[in-house]
Scaffold this motif. Structure first.
Motif, PDB file in Angstrom:
ATOM      1  N   LEU A  61      -5.747  -3.178  -2.725  1.00 36.95           N
ATOM      2  CA  LEU A  61      -6.501  -1.976  -2.377  1.00 36.95           C
ATOM      3  C   LEU A  61      -6.526  -1.733  -0.873  1.00 36.95           C
ATOM      4  N   ASN A  62      -6.197  -2.754  -0.107  1.00 40.81           N
ATOM      5  CA  ASN A  62      -6.190  -2.624   1.354  1.00 40.81           C
ATOM      6  C   ASN A  62      -4.782  -2.566   1.936  1.00 40.81           C
ATOM      7  N   ILE A  63      -3.780  -2.430   1.072  1.00 35.73           N
ATOM      8  CA  ILE A  63      -2.399  -2.297   1.537  1.00 35.73           C
ATOM      9  C   ILE A  63      -1.986  -0.839   1.385  1.00 35.73           C
ATOM     10  N   ASP A  64      -1.900  -0.143   2.494  1.00 35.02           N
ATOM     11  CA  ASP A  64      -1.582   1.286   2.446  1.00 35.02           C
ATOM     12  C   ASP A  64      -0.243   1.554   1.776  1.00 35.02           C
ATOM     13  N   GLN A 110       5.659   5.520  -3.883  1.00 39.05           N
ATOM     14  CA  GLN A 110       5.228   4.472  -4.809  1.00 39.05           C
ATOM     15  C   GLN A 110       4.386   5.035  -5.947  1.00 39.05           C
ATOM     16  N   ARG A 111       4.283   6.383  -6.023  1.00 38.77           N
ATOM     17  CA  ARG A 111       3.337   7.001  -6.956  1.00 38.77           C
ATOM     18  C   ARG A 111       3.526   6.498  -8.383  1.00 38.77           C
ATOM     19  N   HIS A 112       4.762   6.454  -8.867  1.00 38.67           N
ATOM     20  CA  HIS A 112       5.011   6.017 -10.241  1.00 38.67           C
ATOM     21  C   HIS A 112       4.539   4.582 -10.450  1.00 38.67           C
ATOM     22  N   ARG A 113       4.776   3.734  -9.460  1.00 40.81           N
ATOM     23  CA  ARG A 113       4.428   2.311  -9.609  1.00 40.81           C
ATOM     24  C   ARG A 113       2.928   2.109  -9.647  1.00 40.81           C
ATOM     25  N   PHE A 114       2.184   2.745  -8.712  1.00 40.56           N
ATOM     26  CA  PHE A 114       0.748   2.473  -8.737  1.00 40.56           C
ATOM     27  C   PHE A 114       0.064   3.158  -9.913  1.00 40.56           C
ATOM     28  N   ASN A 115       0.640   4.254 -10.414  1.00 38.79           N
ATOM     29  CA  ASN A 115       0.099   4.874 -11.619  1.00 38.79           C
ATOM     30  C   ASN A 115       0.279   3.941 -12.812  1.00 38.79           C
ATOM     31  N   GLU A 116       1.481   3.376 -12.932  1.00 39.39           N
ATOM     32  CA  GLU A 116       1.764   2.436 -14.019  1.00 39.39           C
ATOM     33  C   GLU A 116       0.900   1.181 -13.900  1.00 39.39           C
ATOM     34  N   ASP A 146     -11.634  -2.393 -12.757  1.00 35.95           N
ATOM     35  CA  ASP A 146     -10.558  -2.549 -11.777  1.00 35.95           C
ATOM     36  C   ASP A 146      -9.638  -1.328 -11.774  1.00 35.95           C
ATOM     37  N   ALA A 147      -9.352  -0.784 -12.947  1.00 35.49           N
ATOM     38  CA  ALA A 147      -8.524   0.421 -13.026  1.00 35.49           C
ATOM     39  C   ALA A 147      -9.208   1.579 -12.313  1.00 35.49           C
ATOM     40  N   ILE A 148     -10.516   1.710 -12.498  1.00 37.83           N
ATOM     41  CA  ILE A 148     -11.277   2.788 -11.847  1.00 37.83           C
ATOM     42  C   ILE A 148     -11.239   2.622 -10.330  1.00 37.83           C
ATOM     43  N   ARG A 149     -11.405   1.401  -9.847  1.00 45.67           N
ATOM     44  CA  ARG A 149     -11.325   1.153  -8.396  1.00 45.67           C
ATOM     45  C   ARG A 149      -9.942   1.510  -7.866  1.00 45.67           C
ATOM     46  N   PHE A 150      -8.933   1.152  -8.610  1.00 42.67           N
ATOM     47  CA  PHE A 150      -7.563   1.392  -8.182  1.00 42.67           C
ATOM     48  C   PHE A 150      -7.268   2.884  -8.112  1.00 42.67           C
ATOM     49  N   TYR A 151      -7.656   3.619  -9.158  1.00 38.44           N
ATOM     50  CA  TYR A 151      -7.401   5.054  -9.162  1.00 38.44           C
ATOM     51  C   TYR A 151      -8.250   5.780  -8.118  1.00 38.44           C
ATOM     52  N   ALA A 152      -9.456   5.287  -7.876  1.00 35.78           N
ATOM     53  CA  ALA A 152     -10.297   5.911  -6.845  1.00 35.78           C
ATOM     54  C   ALA A 152      -9.627   5.812  -5.478  1.00 35.78           C
ATOM     55  N   LYS A 153      -9.025   4.661  -5.199  1.00 39.98           N
ATOM     56  CA  LYS A 153      -8.310   4.489  -3.933  1.00 39.98           C
ATOM     57  C   LYS A 153      -7.091   5.404  -3.891  1.00 39.98           C
ATOM     58  N   LEU A 209      -6.697   8.232  -5.374  1.00 40.97           N
ATOM     59  CA  LEU A 209      -7.133   9.620  -5.225  1.00 40.97           C
ATOM     60  C   LEU A 209      -7.602   9.926  -3.807  1.00 40.97           C
ATOM     61  N   GLU A 210      -8.029   8.905  -3.071  1.00 37.14           N
ATOM     62  CA  GLU A 210      -8.347   9.107  -1.660  1.00 37.14           C
ATOM     63  C   GLU A 210      -7.101   9.540  -0.893  1.00 37.14           C
ATOM     64  N   VAL A 211      -5.960   9.008  -1.319  1.00 40.17           N
ATOM     65  CA  VAL A 211      -4.703   9.306  -0.644  1.00 40.17           C
ATOM     66  C   VAL A 211      -4.127  10.636  -1.128  1.00 40.17           C
TER      67      VAL A 211
END
Length: 267
Positions: A150-153, A160-166, A179-186, A188-190
């Motif tokens: 979550l701290n690696i830009d 990388q959109r396809h990879r982080f979505n998967e 954890d999925a919610i935290r990941f998607y929240a990050k 969506l910040e981007v």
């Protein structure tokens, strides 16, 4: 080259054009070494090299004038140091993947951990390591790796959109809704305007039982892409559940029995 990103190689940086004399009389430029990628016509991304000659740490964007003024190509350094180390890193990740696919999780973990030692913020190695820990149900270790990701830009870059979505989808399928919610929240910040991220966030929220928040993301998803059939179908299913619950409550109030069984499952 991938998209508008072109690898330029390794460059030295110094505000002074100063050279030092090596032990054998060789001259080398005094300064720091940076891995450079060109982004667009006039912008360059520079990232420092670690002790293993691999790009690691925080990157920054500079304009063409700064790049041409303060950065000097180091082709020999790139060929003799960075390229072999990058290939060694990729080899470790490939071997880890091979062991993972064979179900040899301990060996896979060793290879991925070895890769992380070479490049602490390696996206490939850390994502793969999280998959190992999820498979082993080592949830404390999994959370540690997720916190790092979550701290690696680099994880959330456009390319990388396809990879982080998967990756988020896999977390949800494993029942790791928080954890999925935290990941998607990050994510969506981007990129707040990605309808697929909103849709997958909605699915994770639904899995957690947070249907009102789920509706909000579905509404945003359909605002961005009114033709997305999956989102429309999902919203209809939520409406059907709500209607059944409302009918059941009215029936219970009248004393004429309970509501019909209605099961909604979204895999």
């Amino acid at each position: 080259m991938r998209g508008d990103c072109e690898i330029m190689g390794v460059y030295s940086h110094s505000t002074k054009y100063e050279y030092k004399i090596g032990q054998r009389g060789s001259r080398y430029r005094h300064g720091t070494y940076w891995f450079v990628r060109r982004r667009g016509e006039d912008m360059y991304e520079v990232r420092p090299l670690n002790a293993n000659h691999i790009p690691s740490g925080v990157s920054r964007l500079i304009d063409r004038d700064e790049f041409l003024t303060y950065y000097t190509p180091e082709l020999t350094y790139y060929q003799e140091n960075t390229l072999p180390c990058l290939e060694a890193l990729r080899k470790k990740v490939r071997m880890g993947r091979r062991y993972f696919n064979l179900g040899q999780m301990d060996r896979a973990e060793r290879e991925f951990c070895s890769a992380v030692l070479m490049q602490e913020d390696s996206v490939d190695a850390n994502m793969a390591l999280s998959e190992v820990y999820a498979e082993q149900q080592e949830f404390t270790k999994l959370r540690t790796v997720l916190d790092k990701l979550l701290n690696i830009d680099e994880v959330f870059r456009e390319e990388q959109r396809h990879r982080f979505n998967e990756f988020g989808i896999n977390l949800r399928k494993q029942g790791r809704f928080d954890d999925a919610i935290r990941f998607y929240a990050k994510a969506l910040e981007v990129n707040e305007d990605d309808e697929n991220l909103h849709f997958n966030m909605a699915r994770a929220l639904h899995g957690k039982g947070r249907d009102e928040a789920c509706r909000e993301h579905l509404a945003r998803c359909m605002e961005l892409n009114p033709e997305m059939a999956e989102a429309r179908s999902f919203l209809r299913s939520l409406d059907a559940v709500r209607a059944e619950e409302s009918n059941g409550e009215r029936a219970a109030g009248r004393g004429d029995g309970g509501k019909e069984n209605y099961v909604f499952s979204l895999k």
